[in-house]
Scaffold this motif. Structure first.
Motif, mmCIF file in Angstrom:
data_model
loop_
_atom_site.group_PDB
_atom_site.id
_atom_site.type_symbol
_atom_site.label_atom_id
_atom_site.label_comp_id
_atom_site.label_asym_id
_atom_site.label_seq_id
_atom_site.Cartn_x
_atom_site.Cartn_y
_atom_site.Cartn_z
ATOM 1 N N TRP A 72 -10.448 -2.305 -2.938
ATOM 2 C CA TRP A 72 -9.899 -1.941 -1.639
ATOM 3 C C TRP A 72 -8.564 -2.626 -1.318
ATOM 4 C CZ3 TRP A 72 -9.809 -6.624 0.658
ATOM 5 C CH2 TRP A 72 -10.793 -7.542 0.284
ATOM 6 N N ASP A 73 -7.936 -3.244 -2.283
ATOM 7 C CA ASP A 73 -6.710 -3.997 -1.992
ATOM 8 C C ASP A 73 -5.592 -3.127 -1.433
ATOM 9 O OD1 ASP A 73 -6.316 -2.789 -4.517
ATOM 10 O OD2 ASP A 73 -4.811 -4.277 -5.044
ATOM 11 N N ARG A 74 -5.553 -1.838 -1.797
ATOM 12 C CA ARG A 74 -4.485 -0.953 -1.314
ATOM 13 C C ARG A 74 -4.624 -0.614 0.166
ATOM 14 N NH1 ARG A 74 -0.815 -2.428 -4.123
ATOM 15 N NH2 ARG A 74 -1.030 -2.133 -6.331
ATOM 16 N N LEU A 75 -5.787 -0.874 0.752
ATOM 17 C CA LEU A 75 -5.910 -0.703 2.198
ATOM 18 C C LEU A 75 -5.107 -1.767 2.933
ATOM 19 C CD1 LEU A 75 -9.687 0.038 2.801
ATOM 20 C CD2 LEU A 75 -7.764 1.563 3.187
ATOM 21 N N VAL A 76 -4.995 -2.935 2.325
ATOM 22 C CA VAL A 76 -4.332 -4.065 2.959
ATOM 23 C C VAL A 76 -2.908 -4.246 2.441
ATOM 24 C CG1 VAL A 76 -4.445 -6.572 3.243
ATOM 25 C CG2 VAL A 76 -6.539 -5.219 3.351
ATOM 26 N N TRP A 77 -2.745 -4.231 1.125
ATOM 27 C CA TRP A 77 -1.451 -4.447 0.487
ATOM 28 C C TRP A 77 -0.943 -3.099 -0.011
ATOM 29 C CZ3 TRP A 77 -0.162 -9.166 1.671
ATOM 30 C CH2 TRP A 77 -1.142 -10.128 1.807
ATOM 31 N N HIS A 78 -0.089 -2.476 0.748
ATOM 32 C CA HIS A 78 0.396 -1.144 0.418
ATOM 33 C C HIS A 78 1.887 -1.062 0.699
ATOM 34 C CE1 HIS A 78 0.509 -0.375 4.732
ATOM 35 N NE2 HIS A 78 -0.661 -0.991 4.770
ATOM 36 N N LEU A 79 2.499 0.001 0.229
ATOM 37 C CA LEU A 79 3.916 0.222 0.469
ATOM 38 C C LEU A 79 4.151 0.271 1.979
ATOM 39 C CD1 LEU A 79 6.619 0.807 -0.906
ATOM 40 C CD2 LEU A 79 6.085 3.235 -0.724
#
Length: 135
Positions: free
Chosen positions: A29-36
């Motif tokens: 789920w890291d892309r929920l927090v660290w995203h473009l």
């Protein structure tokens, strides 16, 4: 002097970096927090919320601090992550307003269910997914 300590190659720097960093399994789920487009400060707070490490009054009390543990917004319950995000009447109203601005109307579930919903719904790089991740 530094040149002599580090040597000539990038691999020396890489070895130092590898020794200094803690390597853990990547979470799904890291892309929920660290995203473009993320704002680093907000991403750190979101990461702490996901891990239930926000400095809520419930956590501070668990560390032995002598404080009033009631929620500052509603004074009805102990201030915890779940209370702040889902059961506090004040933050529920704020959340509903933000969702209305995003053309979403849905009630709040508990932390696990909301997180699973976000994980499923906010995949991809569409404009709506990106905007909702920023919210």
């Amino acid at each position: 002097m530094i040149h002599g300590l580090l040597g000539d190659s990038f691999s020396s720097l890489r070895m130092i970096w590898d020794e200094l960093t803690v390597h853990r399994e990547k979470v799904s789920w890291d892309r929920l927090v660290w995203h473009l487009g993320h704002v680093p400060k907000f991403s750190v707070i979101a990461w702490m919320a996901v891990l239930d490490r926000l400095p809520t009054k419930a956590r501070l009390l668990s560390f032995g601090l002598h404080i009033d543990g009631m929620c500052e917004f509603c004074s009805n319950e102990l201030e915890s992550r779940d209370h702040l995000f889902f059961t506090c009447c004040f933050t529920k109203a704020v959340r509903a307003g933000v969702l209305r601005l995003c053309n979403l109307s849905r009630g709040a579930l508990d932390w696990s269910e909301e997180f699973f919903w976000a994980y499923r719904q906010l995949k991809g790089r569409s404009l709506s997914s990106t905007l909702l991740r920023l919210v």
